[in-house]
Structures are given as structure tokens and as C-alpha cells.
Motif scaffolding. Structure first.
Motif, PDB file in Angstrom:
ATOM      1  N   SER A   1       2.379  -4.143 -12.709  1.00 43.63           N
ATOM      2  CA  SER A   1       3.751  -3.668 -12.523  1.00 43.63           C
ATOM      3  C   SER A   1       4.696  -4.775 -12.968  1.00 43.63           C
TER       4      SER A   1
ATOM      5  N   THR B   1      -4.453  -2.000  -5.635  1.00 41.16           N
ATOM      6  CA  THR B   1      -5.633  -1.317  -6.168  1.00 41.16           C
ATOM      7  C   THR B   1      -6.882  -2.035  -5.683  1.00 41.16           C
TER       8      THR B   1
ATOM      9  N   GLU C   1       0.829  -1.207   0.000  1.00 45.12           N
ATOM     10  CA  GLU C   1       0.000   0.000   0.000  1.00 45.12           C
ATOM     11  C   GLU C   1       0.863   1.257   0.000  1.00 45.12           C
ATOM     12  N   THR C   2       1.926   1.254   0.821  1.00 42.54           N
ATOM     13  CA  THR C   2       2.821   2.401   0.890  1.00 42.54           C
ATOM     14  C   THR C   2       3.479   2.680  -0.460  1.00 42.54           C
ATOM     15  N   GLU C   3       3.810   1.610  -1.169  1.00 43.34           N
ATOM     16  CA  GLU C   3       4.456   1.751  -2.476  1.00 43.34           C
ATOM     17  C   GLU C   3       3.447   2.011  -3.591  1.00 43.34           C
ATOM     18  N   GLY C   4       2.161   2.070  -3.241  1.00 38.47           N
ATOM     19  CA  GLY C   4       1.130   2.339  -4.240  1.00 38.47           C
ATOM     20  C   GLY C   4       0.904   1.200  -5.199  1.00 38.47           C
ATOM     21  N   ARG C   5       1.166  -0.033  -4.749  1.00 37.13           N
ATOM     22  CA  ARG C   5       1.058  -1.187  -5.641  1.00 37.13           C
ATOM     23  C   ARG C   5      -0.191  -2.023  -5.386  1.00 37.13           C
TER      24      ARG C   5
ATOM     25  N   THR D   1      -9.062  -6.279  -2.950  1.00 34.33           N
ATOM     26  CA  THR D   1      -7.764  -5.628  -3.110  1.00 34.33           C
ATOM     27  C   THR D   1      -6.845  -6.535  -3.915  1.00 34.33           C
TER      28      THR D   1
END
Length: 201
Positions: free
Chosen positions: A124, A105, A99-103, A119
Motif C-alpha cells: 500500500s 496479510t 486488520e480492520t482496514e484490510g492492510r 502476518t
């Protein structure tokens, strides 16, 4: 990507017949970390004891945390003890990292809400690498995934160097997950018995 992150990615991506238990996943992630530490020659196994090498920086933040938390005094820690200690809440730590790395959704069910949003990892290179490893049937990832119930235990033996070490870690993961399942079952039996007492006339 580490084996642990690949395992989490596969767990989030692959549909299974039952939801993956967070405790089972945490134990398997701790096992995956240990396998990566062995592969990086940060530790060796002496029987079932984890013997650390010289402290070193890893190429992953969570693996750095794992390496720095090794017991560095004899008689050292057993693989089983490592799984239970390091595994505590580990699935949450890995999800938080994604989540911190925005990976991560959220996949919505459409304009009619039929259930909670699911989730999943966003597209990527790391996700694609994990998918390739999964689709190729890579044995370590396959056995760890089987331990958390994603699919059946894969057939075949490990033939690569260090196979005995891998088998030791993977067997310990399987035993720990089995033990945790037994604890959950016993707790359910006790809770059901308690409910029956209150419902009795």
C-alpha cells in the motif's frame, strides 16, 4: 500515516534477531503517539509534564483516541506515566486497526507447513511511505525501532527545532522498555526458582 503506524509497519516488515516483545512495542507506540501530538501542537512539554492544548480533531482515529485521553488538569501527567497508561495493550489496538482496514496479510511458508503463518502489511502507499522513512534513517523512527530491538541504537544528535522535547520522550521510552525488561527477567528468575522447588527430591 502516523509515527506509531509507521513503527508498527516497520516492526512487522523488518526481520530482527529476536521477536519484538508486545509490551516493548506498546510503550514505543505510546511514545510515537506523543511525538505526533507534539508535532501537531496538540500538546507541549513543561519539563517532563504533558500540557494539553485546546482539544482538536486529529487526522487519525487512534491519534484521536490518544488526544482525547490526555490528562487536562494540573499538575498534568508525566511522560513516563503516559507511556505506561496509554501503552497498555496498545500494540494490539494498532494491529486490530490494520486488520480492520484490510492492510494485513498472512505470508504462508509454502505447501509444507514449517511454522505459524507470518502476518505482514499488504502492499500500500502507507507501507511504502513507512519503508521510505525507515530506509532514509529518519532519526525518530530509528530510535523507537532500536528501543524495541529491531536494530542498534543509531548514532548522531537531533538537530531540528524541538530536539530537547524529542530527546525527553525518546529517553523515557528507552527507560520504560529497560524497566519492563528487568521485570520480565525477575519474573523468569522467580518462576525458575519455583520450578526447582517442585523438582527437588
Amino acid at each position: 500515516m502516523t509515527t506509531a503506524m509507521d513503527l508498527l509497519t516497520v516492526t512487522l516488515d523488518v526481520a530482527s534477531e529476536r521477536p519484538v516483545e508486545e509490551g516493548d512495542l506498546s510503550l514505543a507506540l505510546a511514545g510515537a503517539e506523543l511525538i505526533d501530538l507534539i508535532d501537531a501542537e496538540a500538546v507541549t512539554l513543561d519539563g517532563d509534564r504533558i500540557v494539553p492544548g485546546p482539544q482538536r480533531a486529529m487526522d487519525d482515529r487512534l491519534l484521536d483516541v490518544a488526544e482525547s485521553s490526555l490528562v487536562r488538569e494540573a499538575p498534568y501527567e508525566t511522560v513516563e506515566d503516559w507511556l505506561w497508561r496509554r501503552g497498555r495493550g496498545l500494540s494490539g489496538a494498532y494491529r486490530a486497526a490494520l486488520e480492520t482496514e484490510g492492510r494485513l496479510t498472512r505470508q504462508r511458508h509454502g505447501w509444507i507447513r514449517r511454522g505459524p503463518d507470518r502476518t505482514a502489511p499488504g502492499d500500500s502507499p502507507a507501507r511504502r511511505r513507512a519503508a521510505e522513512r525507515w530506509m532514509s534513517g529518519e532519526p525518530v523512527l530509528a530510535v523507537l525501532a532500536a528501543a524495541v530491538g529491531i536494530h542498534d541504537e543509531p548514532a548522531g544528535d537531533f538537530e531540528e527545532p524541538g530536539a530537547d522535547t524529542l530527546v525527553t520522550v525518546l529517553a523515557a521510552v528507552d527507560e520504560a522498555v529497560t524497566e519492563l525488561a528487568a521485570v520480565r527477567q525477575q519474573r523468569q528468575i522467580e518462576e525458575a526458582a519455583f520450578d526447582n522447588i517442585w523438582r527437588a527430591p
